[in-house]
Scaffold this active site. Structure first.
Site, short mmCIF file in Angstrom:
data_model
loop_
_atom_site.label_atom_id
_atom_site.label_comp_id
_atom_site.label_asym_id
_atom_site.label_seq_id
_atom_site.Cartn_x
_atom_site.Cartn_y
_atom_site.Cartn_z
N ASP A 9 5.43 -7.10 13.02
CA ASP A 9 5.48 -6.06 14.01
C ASP A 9 4.53 -6.78 15.16
O ASP A 9 3.84 -6.31 15.60
CB ASP A 9 4.92 -4.85 13.71
N ASP A 249 -4.16 -9.94 10.36
CA ASP A 249 -2.77 -10.58 9.59
C ASP A 249 -2.92 -11.71 9.05
O ASP A 249 -2.21 -12.10 8.13
CB ASP A 249 -1.68 -10.40 10.42
C1 BDR Z 1 -3.07 -4.02 11.49
O1 BDR Z 1 -2.92 -3.15 12.64
C2 BDR Z 1 -2.28 -3.91 13.42
O2 BDR Z 1 -2.71 -3.52 14.73
C3 BDR Z 1 -2.67 -5.41 13.20
O3 BDR Z 1 -1.66 -6.17 13.59
C4 BDR Z 1 -2.89 -5.46 11.77
O4 BDR Z 1 -1.47 -5.71 11.03
C5 BDR Z 1 -4.47 -3.81 11.31
O5 BDR Z 1 -5.08 -2.34 10.96
#
Ligand code: BDR
Length: 317
Positions: A9, A249
């Site tokens: 995402d 991530d």
């Molecule tokens: C997750 O939420 C998103 O904002 C970041 O990309 C990560 O995947 C962390 O809670």
């Protein structure tokens, strides 16, 4: 050669994870499947193409996936990643969506896995909507995966989006439940608290972004907003990081590229709370084995931070 499908995402840390995979030797990215999450799906698609353009890898197919959660209310994380998901630093020469592959992301995922049985590692760094739909369409899909790496969930009921909920699991709670219930392939989870505890020192971030390359300049531009936010006292308190930048991530991605990066882990059955005033979206860790689930996931506890930093440095070279 290890084969990856990356489900994203694309916000700032997804971009970091994609760039890490692109730079890793011995990794072939079969495709990138996009999902709503940090920012609306249209932005996710644009951002993913922008990342591939900077890395000169627009040959990798990018697929349009689910634009909405299964049941949960739509949400995004614009306050952290920027309204456009990439730090509100637009590129007038960004590639257009005409470069997307025409196949639907979920169907593409199923096809790629079917064509490479037992060989594909799936790395999911956003809400798990595409993965949940895939297992509904192709119930044995997960059995053909080599492994699944997820960034999401929590182990100590510490949330970042609700009191007890981590963003990806709150953004599509039903999808997270389905994936943790149905997928029986080896599954590794980089949770919120784990990523907070493994934060990067600011001194490393400065060196990382100071590299004299186009990729580093791009990363500096898109990370500016989230790094400023992360440096704020309030966020440091919220995230328990207290010492640096949490590129959430990339921990899941690093482990998928090189499993030896995980220095401590535990195997336990998990599920996701679907109800509860404060606990909806929380990952439930079944230490007591009361759920009687056969499938256990591997929860990452600690990483070799030096190896991790090395992968990140290479990502911007
Ligand atoms: C997750 O939420 C998103 O904002 C970041 O990309 C990560 O995947 C962390 O809670």
């Amino acid at each position: 050669m290890s084969k990856l499908i990356i489900d994203v995402d694309t916000g700032v840390d997804d971009a970091q994870a994609i760039m890490m995979a692109l730079a890793a030797p011995g990794v072939e990215i079969l495709g990138i499947t996009c999902c709503h999450g940090n920012t609306p799906l249209q932005n996710v698609l644009k951002n993913t193409l922008r990342v591939l353009k900077v890395c000169n890898r627009l040959d990798i197919p990018v697929y349009r996936g689910c634009g909405e959660p299964l049941l949960a209310c739509k949400r995004n994380a614009g306050d952290y990643h920027g309204k456009d998901g990439l730090g509100d630093s637009p590129d007038p020469d960004a590639p257009g969506l005409d470069l997307l592959n025409g196949r639907n992301a979920v169907k593409a995922m199923i096809k790629m896995v079917k064509e490479n049985p037992g060989e594909v590692t799936l790395v999911a760094t956003g809400p798990l909507t595409n993965l949940a739909v895939a297992v509904q369409l192709a119930p044995n899909f997960h059995e053909k995966l080599k492994a699944l790496y997820i960034m999401g969930g929590n182990t100590e009921s510490r949330g970042n989006t609700s009191v007890c909920g981590e963003f990806n699991f709150v953004a599509d709670t039903e999808a997270a439940y389905i994936v943790l219930d149905r997928y029986t392939c080896p599954t590794y989870i980089a949770t919120w608290e784990f990523s907070c505890r493994s934060s990067l020192p600011w001194s490393f971030c400065d060196t990382w972004l100071a590299q004299d390359t186009e990729k580093a300049a791009f990363m500096k531009k898109i990370s500016n907003l989230s790094m400023m936010r992360a440096r704020s006292a309030d966020y440091q308190k919220e995230s328990t990081a207290g010492k640096g930048f949490n590129s959430c991530d990339t921990y899941a991605m690093a482990a998928a590229i090189d499993n030896t990066i995980i220095t401590e882990s535990e195997e336990v059955a998990v599920t996701v709370e679907l109800e509860g005033t404060h606990t909806r979206g929380m990952m439930v860790v079944d230490y007591m084995e009361m759920l009687k689930k056969k499938h256990k996931v591997t929860i990452m506890k600690t990483v070799d931070l030096e190896k991790f930093k090395n992968l990140l440095m290479n990502a911007l070279k």
